[in-house]
Design an enzyme around this catalytic site. Structure first.
Site, mmCIF file in Angstrom:
data_model
loop_
_atom_site.group_PDB
_atom_site.id
_atom_site.type_symbol
_atom_site.label_atom_id
_atom_site.label_comp_id
_atom_site.label_asym_id
_atom_site.label_seq_id
_atom_site.Cartn_x
_atom_site.Cartn_y
_atom_site.Cartn_z
ATOM 1 N N GLY A 41 -7.405 -6.922 -11.702
ATOM 2 C CA GLY A 41 -8.893 -7.118 -11.402
ATOM 3 C C GLY A 41 -9.048 -8.464 -10.388
ATOM 4 O O GLY A 41 -9.691 -8.387 -9.317
ATOM 5 N N GLN A 88 3.859 4.120 -6.714
ATOM 6 C CA GLN A 88 4.148 2.704 -6.605
ATOM 7 C C GLN A 88 5.099 2.531 -5.644
ATOM 8 O O GLN A 88 4.992 1.168 -4.977
ATOM 9 C CB GLN A 88 4.466 2.203 -7.957
ATOM 10 C CG GLN A 88 5.961 2.695 -8.391
ATOM 11 C CD GLN A 88 5.954 3.971 -8.847
ATOM 12 O OE1 GLN A 88 4.984 4.852 -8.999
ATOM 13 N NE2 GLN A 88 7.197 4.443 -9.311
ATOM 14 N N CYS A 145 1.270 -2.498 -5.391
ATOM 15 C CA CYS A 145 0.853 -1.053 -5.521
ATOM 16 C C CYS A 145 -0.452 -0.888 -6.081
ATOM 17 O O CYS A 145 -1.387 0.099 -5.444
ATOM 18 C CB CYS A 145 1.926 -0.267 -6.107
ATOM 19 S SG CYS A 145 2.575 -0.988 -7.695
ATOM 20 N N ASN A 146 -0.672 -1.231 -7.344
ATOM 21 C CA ASN A 146 -1.979 -1.059 -8.024
ATOM 22 C C ASN A 146 -3.211 -1.567 -7.122
ATOM 23 O O ASN A 146 -4.181 -0.793 -7.091
ATOM 24 C CB ASN A 146 -1.931 -1.492 -9.676
ATOM 25 C CG ASN A 146 -1.424 -0.614 -10.455
ATOM 26 O OD1 ASN A 146 -1.549 0.704 -10.698
ATOM 27 N ND2 ASN A 146 -0.152 -0.974 -10.975
ATOM 28 N N HIS A 184 1.443 5.669 -10.908
ATOM 29 C CA HIS A 184 0.327 5.004 -11.913
ATOM 30 C C HIS A 184 -0.975 5.937 -11.807
ATOM 31 O O HIS A 184 -1.194 6.578 -10.570
ATOM 32 C CB HIS A 184 -0.278 3.720 -11.221
ATOM 33 C CG HIS A 184 1.107 2.767 -10.970
ATOM 34 N ND1 HIS A 184 1.919 2.172 -12.210
ATOM 35 C CD2 HIS A 184 1.567 1.905 -10.110
ATOM 36 C CE1 HIS A 184 2.657 1.174 -11.638
ATOM 37 N NE2 HIS A 184 2.618 1.094 -10.501
ATOM 38 N N ILE A 208 11.257 -1.421 -2.426
ATOM 39 C CA ILE A 208 10.368 -1.617 -1.262
ATOM 40 C C ILE A 208 11.113 -1.894 0.051
ATOM 41 O O ILE A 208 10.620 -1.562 1.076
ATOM 42 C CB ILE A 208 9.285 -2.774 -1.389
ATOM 43 C CG1 ILE A 208 8.607 -2.370 -3.115
ATOM 44 C CG2 ILE A 208 8.392 -2.970 -0.554
ATOM 45 C CD1 ILE A 208 7.663 -1.104 -2.941
HETATM 46 P P1 NAD Z 1 13.903 -4.027 -6.469
HETATM 47 O O1 NAD Z 1 14.620 -4.805 -7.452
HETATM 48 O O2 NAD Z 1 14.130 -2.722 -6.253
HETATM 49 O O3 NAD Z 1 14.534 -4.674 -4.818
HETATM 50 C C1 NAD Z 1 14.894 -6.189 -4.878
HETATM 51 C C2 NAD Z 1 15.959 -6.434 -3.967
HETATM 52 O O4 NAD Z 1 16.330 -7.599 -3.564
HETATM 53 C C3 NAD Z 1 17.452 -5.860 -4.480
HETATM 54 O O5 NAD Z 1 18.028 -4.973 -3.739
HETATM 55 C C4 NAD Z 1 17.948 -7.064 -5.015
HETATM 56 O O6 NAD Z 1 19.549 -6.813 -5.181
HETATM 57 C C5 NAD Z 1 17.791 -8.271 -3.758
HETATM 58 N N1 NAD Z 1 17.652 -9.423 -4.182
HETATM 59 C C6 NAD Z 1 17.842 -9.991 -5.380
HETATM 60 N N2 NAD Z 1 17.628 -11.317 -5.259
HETATM 61 C C7 NAD Z 1 17.652 -11.614 -4.095
HETATM 62 C C8 NAD Z 1 17.881 -12.866 -3.085
HETATM 63 N N3 NAD Z 1 17.688 -14.065 -3.561
HETATM 64 N N4 NAD Z 1 17.706 -12.903 -1.885
HETATM 65 C C9 NAD Z 1 17.524 -11.333 -1.183
HETATM 66 N N5 NAD Z 1 17.585 -10.301 -2.005
HETATM 67 C C10 NAD Z 1 17.615 -10.441 -3.458
HETATM 68 O O7 NAD Z 1 12.320 -4.684 -6.151
HETATM 69 P P2 NAD Z 1 11.210 -3.956 -5.678
HETATM 70 O O8 NAD Z 1 10.533 -2.942 -6.505
HETATM 71 O O9 NAD Z 1 11.683 -3.537 -4.196
HETATM 72 O O10 NAD Z 1 10.153 -5.048 -5.412
HETATM 73 C C11 NAD Z 1 10.270 -6.165 -4.444
HETATM 74 C C12 NAD Z 1 8.856 -6.748 -4.508
HETATM 75 O O11 NAD Z 1 7.854 -5.677 -4.106
HETATM 76 C C13 NAD Z 1 8.423 -7.558 -5.786
HETATM 77 O O12 NAD Z 1 7.560 -8.500 -5.327
HETATM 78 C C14 NAD Z 1 7.461 -6.556 -6.287
HETATM 79 O O13 NAD Z 1 6.543 -6.996 -7.286
HETATM 80 C C15 NAD Z 1 6.991 -5.595 -5.278
HETATM 81 N N6 NAD Z 1 6.469 -4.247 -5.568
HETATM 82 C C16 NAD Z 1 7.233 -3.421 -6.023
HETATM 83 C C17 NAD Z 1 6.717 -2.233 -6.367
HETATM 84 C C18 NAD Z 1 7.449 -1.171 -7.212
HETATM 85 O O14 NAD Z 1 6.677 -0.494 -7.728
HETATM 86 N N7 NAD Z 1 8.903 -1.269 -6.976
HETATM 87 C C19 NAD Z 1 5.369 -1.803 -5.836
HETATM 88 C C20 NAD Z 1 4.720 -2.684 -4.859
HETATM 89 C C21 NAD Z 1 5.242 -4.030 -4.892
#
Ligand code: NAD
Length: 344
Positions: A200, A307, A146-147, A225, A18
């Site tokens: 929900g 997502q 995302c959902n 999804h 993200i």
């Molecule tokens: P990810 O694991 O792909 O990315 C997270 C990044 O943060 C990684 O580069 C990791 O090295 C880094 N990181 C880890 N600990 C850290 C810290 N303490 N400080 C700074 N950086 C740190 O995760 P993501 O999928 O991008 O998810 C990030 C957020 O977005 C989460 O809350 C997730 O629920 C939400 N999200 C994810 C998706 C998805 O499908 N991937 C969709 C919507 C929302």
């Protein structure tokens, strides 16, 4: 008279799935400046940040040695980055934002959290259609998952125009993101045994009056999804054509059709690539036009959610609202969508 243009100085903490998309989207805005991103490890994403001229910071000083050993240029620490910005978009793994909030508080910056955090972290859950005005000038917000974003995009206009008596969605969840090597089983379907699932409840953090419940199962795909949704409408006599013309007027909802051969989430991702979308992303909620039907005031439809990208335009609008760069939600949505090439 000189026109003063306000520009929000933005940091992205966590440069993963993200975070790297939010960072790129910020770079495309003329009212925002990406001041820097943070990484914890010197992976290929850090090399890409260097290549693209994105100022890179580490979370703490100890990590910097690892980066310099790999020849990766680092500008400083997160703490230093926070002194240079107005707002930080926290894109760290779910649950980490809670710890980071104290840092943001101390630095006096605004912060946006992601859907992996609880609603309470900000007390304000964001969706550009529904809560843009609530976020205006606020210090904290959380962009829903995302959902949840996908569900709100189609449910919000339905509720406004026809009224929702109650709704149910079965969520077929992708097992992992394409770059991940951990996630769901390779050859099995895993139902979510939390009944009803949290999705929900999460919709109700944005639309508290909408009576919706959800169930979910993880499947071995990385594409998207898919939601199977049933909505009992308050208004009688509504037809599928009425629903489709309502959604057609909304930004960030796009139709596909089985008649045109689009029968799977894989084919939708192929369209994104054919359209030349960056990283093959599809930030809109995709509705199957010919999979939408109404019987006795009950609407049934299928939609697909990419997502990795549907929350990206939401983060941009959330920055714009919290930083008071644009008062009007529709104008912000239009500006964001134009910049990201999300054109109907
Ligand atoms: P990810 O694991 O792909 O990315 C997270 C990044 O943060 C990684 O580069 C990791 O090295 C880094 N990181 C880890 N600990 C850290 C810290 N303490 N400080 C700074 N950086 C740190 O995760 P993501 O999928 O991008 O998810 C990030 C957020 O977005 C989460 O809350 C997730 O629920 C939400 N999200 C994810 C998706 C998805 O499908 N991937 C969709 C919507 C929302």
């Amino acid at each position: 008279m000189e026109v003063v243009r306000l520009v929000a100085r933005v940091a992205v903490n966590g440069f993963g799935t993200i975070g790297k998309r939010v960072a790129r989207a910020v770079m495309l805005q003329d009212d925002m400046e990406l001041i820097g991103v943070t990484k914890t490890r010197p992976t290929y994403e850090a090399i890409i940040a260097n290549r693209d001229g994105i100022p890179l910071y580490t979370v703490d000083e100890k990590q910097q040695k690892q980066f310099s050993e790999q020849g990766i240029k680092v500008e400083g620490t997160l703490q230093e980055l926070l002194t240079k910005v107005d707002i930080v978009v926290d894109c760290t793994p779910g649950g980490t934002g809670e710890k980071n909030k104290k840092l943001y508080e101390e630095a006096g910056v605004k912060a946006i959290f992601q859907g992996g955090e609880e609603h309470e972290i900000a007390g304000l859950s964001f969706n550009a259609f529904a809560t843009y005005d609530h976020a205006y000038g606020k210090r904290w917000a959380r962009v829903v998952s995302c959902n949840t974003t996908g569900l709100i995009r189609t449910l919000y206009p339905l509720d406004r125009v026809f009224g929702i008596e109650d709704a149910f969605a079965a969520i077929i969840r992708r097992g992992a993101d394409p770059a991940e090597s951990k996630g769901s089983a390779l050859n099995a379907v895993e139902p979510d045994l939390e009944i009803p699932t949290h999705h929900g409840h999460d919709v109700r953090t944005v639309l508290p009056w909408v009576n919706i419940n959800t169930m979910a199962a993880k499947v071995p795909t990385t594409n998207m999804h898919v939601h199977c949704i049933r909505v009992k409408l308050k208004k009688t006599g509504v037809t599928a054509r009425d629903v489709l013309s309502l959604w057609d007027q909304m930004p960030r909802i796009r139709f596909v059709s089985g008649k045109h051969g689009i029968k799977t989430s894989g084919q939708i991702m192929e369209i994104a690539r054919d359209l030349g979308r960056h990283s093959g992303d599809f930030a809109e909620t995709i509705v199957w036009e010919d999979g939408t039907g109404v019987e006795d005031s009950t609407l049934y439809y299928y939609q697909a959610v990419h997502q990795e990208s549907d929350v990206i335009p939401e983060n941009i609008d959330c920055i714009r609202s919290m930083m008071e760069l644009e008062r009007d939600a529709s104008r912000s949505i239009r500006k964001t969508d134009r910049s990201l090439g999300i054109i109907k």
